[in-house]
Design a protein around this motif. Sequence first.
Motif, short mmCIF file in Angstrom:
data_model
loop_
_atom_site.label_atom_id
_atom_site.label_comp_id
_atom_site.label_asym_id
_atom_site.label_seq_id
_atom_site.Cartn_x
_atom_site.Cartn_y
_atom_site.Cartn_z
N VAL A 1 26.81 7.36 25.04
CA VAL A 1 25.76 8.13 25.73
C VAL A 1 26.01 8.14 27.23
CG1 VAL A 1 23.31 8.21 26.30
CG2 VAL A 1 24.01 7.75 23.95
N VAL A 2 26.28 6.96 27.79
CA VAL A 2 26.47 6.85 29.24
C VAL A 2 27.69 7.64 29.69
CG1 VAL A 2 26.98 5.27 31.13
CG2 VAL A 2 25.25 4.66 29.45
N LEU A 3 28.81 7.46 29.00
CA LEU A 3 30.06 8.09 29.45
C LEU A 3 30.08 9.59 29.18
CD1 LEU A 3 32.67 5.37 28.42
CD2 LEU A 3 31.86 5.91 30.71
N LYS A 4 29.68 10.01 27.97
CA LYS A 4 29.80 11.43 27.60
C LYS A 4 28.63 12.27 28.09
CE LYS A 4 32.65 10.85 23.45
NZ LYS A 4 32.74 11.13 21.99
N ASP A 5 27.41 11.75 27.95
CA ASP A 5 26.23 12.58 28.21
C ASP A 5 25.64 12.37 29.60
OD1 ASP A 5 26.34 13.69 25.64
OD2 ASP A 5 25.30 11.96 24.79
N VAL A 6 26.03 11.30 30.27
CA VAL A 6 25.51 11.07 31.62
C VAL A 6 26.62 11.20 32.65
CG1 VAL A 6 24.27 9.47 33.13
CG2 VAL A 6 23.73 9.53 30.69
#
Length: 404
Positions: A199-204
């Motif tokens: 979530v952190v790397l791809k979506d944020v």
Amino acid sequence: MIKREQYMKQIRPFINSDLVKVLTGIRRSGKSVMLDLIKQELMESGISKSQFLTINFETMDNAKYCTAQALHDRIEHFFSSVNGKAYLFFDEIQEVQEWERCINSCRVEYDCDIYITGSNARLLSGELATYLAGRYVEFVIYPFSFSEFLEVHRLGHPSADTSLIFRDYILTGGMPFLTNLLGTPDACTQYLKDIYNSVVLKDVVKRNNIRDVDLLERTITYLLANVGHSFSANSLSKYFKSENRTVSHETILNYIKACSEAFLFYKINREDLIRKKVLSVNEKYYVADHGLREAVYGSNNRDMDQILENIVCLELLRRGYCVSVGKSNSREIDFVSVKNGQRLYIQVSYLLANAETIEREFGVYKNISDNYPKYVLSMDEFDMSRNGIKHFHIRDFLLMEEWI
């Protein structure tokens, strides 16, 4: 695979309609499974599997379709051989450049029923989204509720103790795949950490071109530590200053907005119940799944008040309530929830351990004179209802079909 009937009830009236069905929510919350459930229901109604076109845009095999033109060409080829109405299922559609142009074109050109999923709240915002304005209906898919978690656990053990299962839910949360890892705490923790990193790397980070990843992670850690506590950019700025880092309020707010758009956190505004207005300061944030907090930050057992409050907040959102934090003079009500014109007040506590705590939790309603339902929820097994205010064990409250 459980039916997730709560969502199917919402989606079912729109099946075979001209509206594009959009399923959003945090990664691994079960959006792809919902597409499978919809397909299963369609096949049970007599629709042939040959009428389905399913593409997951996160697989390398489908990377060649990640432009609007390439996807349109693939769909056009599919329609050259399909008989009757077609059903299009596109998973993680945000990977397709200018996907809105393609989806709207298909909606106009072909006899089709379209379902798409995405992991970012900005999926339907911006200039391109105007192509679908008024032509879609959105459903937010959350991790398992306690009711769903209990249903899965009882598939193989019908007589399993509800209270013990609730304890597991408090620690592991409701990410659907965890049901395959029951009894392996280390594997559960690793899986949840992997979701968090994804979530952190791809979506944020990737979607917002964030360069200072360390600062982002420190911001997230602060929010995880303070789930359910009043938040202000000033307080976080002071926290960073104590660590010898100078950060602007705007940067902090942009990072938090990016996390919220990735469905990692939900912002709950404060409402002045006396003056009837929404307050723009000291809002609260709740994490999409409390199991993620345990895996990444830990301390769920220590911060039980916060975790129980988080669980209740997500259940309210899951059931379609508009939720705010109520301010009544100097007192604060944890949740003021509104749905279909009906209001519901909820106060959450870990244990009503003494007279002072009981007075505080029940007394918060003294200035609320309306006749809408008022609840105090805790982990106490004994019913302490009084003065028209209902008390429930949180576990029982979560399993109730209706609250009003």
